[in-house]
Design an enzyme around this catalytic site. Structure first.
Site, mmCIF file in Angstrom:
data_model
loop_
_atom_site.group_PDB
_atom_site.id
_atom_site.type_symbol
_atom_site.label_atom_id
_atom_site.label_comp_id
_atom_site.label_asym_id
_atom_site.label_seq_id
_atom_site.Cartn_x
_atom_site.Cartn_y
_atom_site.Cartn_z
ATOM 1 C CB THR A 101 1.021 9.493 55.311
ATOM 2 O OG1 THR A 101 0.048 10.328 55.564
ATOM 3 C CG2 THR A 101 0.485 8.013 55.433
ATOM 4 C CB CYS A 102 5.826 11.727 54.312
ATOM 5 S SG CYS A 102 6.239 12.864 54.142
ATOM 6 C CB VAL A 103 1.162 15.187 54.224
ATOM 7 C CG1 VAL A 103 2.234 16.368 54.751
ATOM 8 C CG2 VAL A 103 0.371 16.043 53.231
#
Length: 130
Positions: free
Chosen positions: A79-81
């Site tokens: 997941t894109c932080v």
């Protein structure tokens, strides 16, 4: 010829067909003998990584399905932080770093930066966005 793939999922876990279509595509390409290296969840797609969704018994549990796919085929779920933090999807590490009381990133999902996606675009044979 077998190819390597990374999928980019922008659609939320529920509320659009995007994530479910990505999941079906992932299964189809594995079935055809290709290698799915990773799935990068971006924008609202990061909601696929929450451990707090609880679909009804007669609904498809997409988060659980992603977890099973990851375990069975050694697929990295990222997941894109930055997108995740904005949407309240937080790993234990991020919760500690930001002084948050809880985390809710589902088991098997990892938080990563856009550099991970950029690397996948350079390394994989195909990157497909949903």
């Amino acid at each position: 010829m077998s190819l390597t793939y990374t999928l980019v999922v922008n659609g939320s876990v529920y509320g659009s067909q995007s994530a479910r279509s990505a999941y079906q595509f992932a299964n189809a390409l594995i079935e055809k003998g290709h290698t799915l290296v990773s799935v990068f969840f971006y924008q609202d797609g990061v909601t696929n990584g929450t451990c707090l969704s609880a679909p009804a018994n007669d609904e498809f549990d997409l988060t659980k399905a992603w977890q099973q796919l990851s375990q069975q085929h050694d697929v990295r779920l990222e997941t894109c932080v930055a997108a995740a933090l904005r949407r309240g999807i937080v790993s234990q590490e991020e919760a500690t770093q930001h002084g948050l009381a809880q985390c809710n990133l589902a088991e098997g999902f990892h938080q990563a930066g856009l550099g991970s996606l950029a690397e996948a675009m350079l390394v994989q044979d195909r990157v497909v966005q949903f």
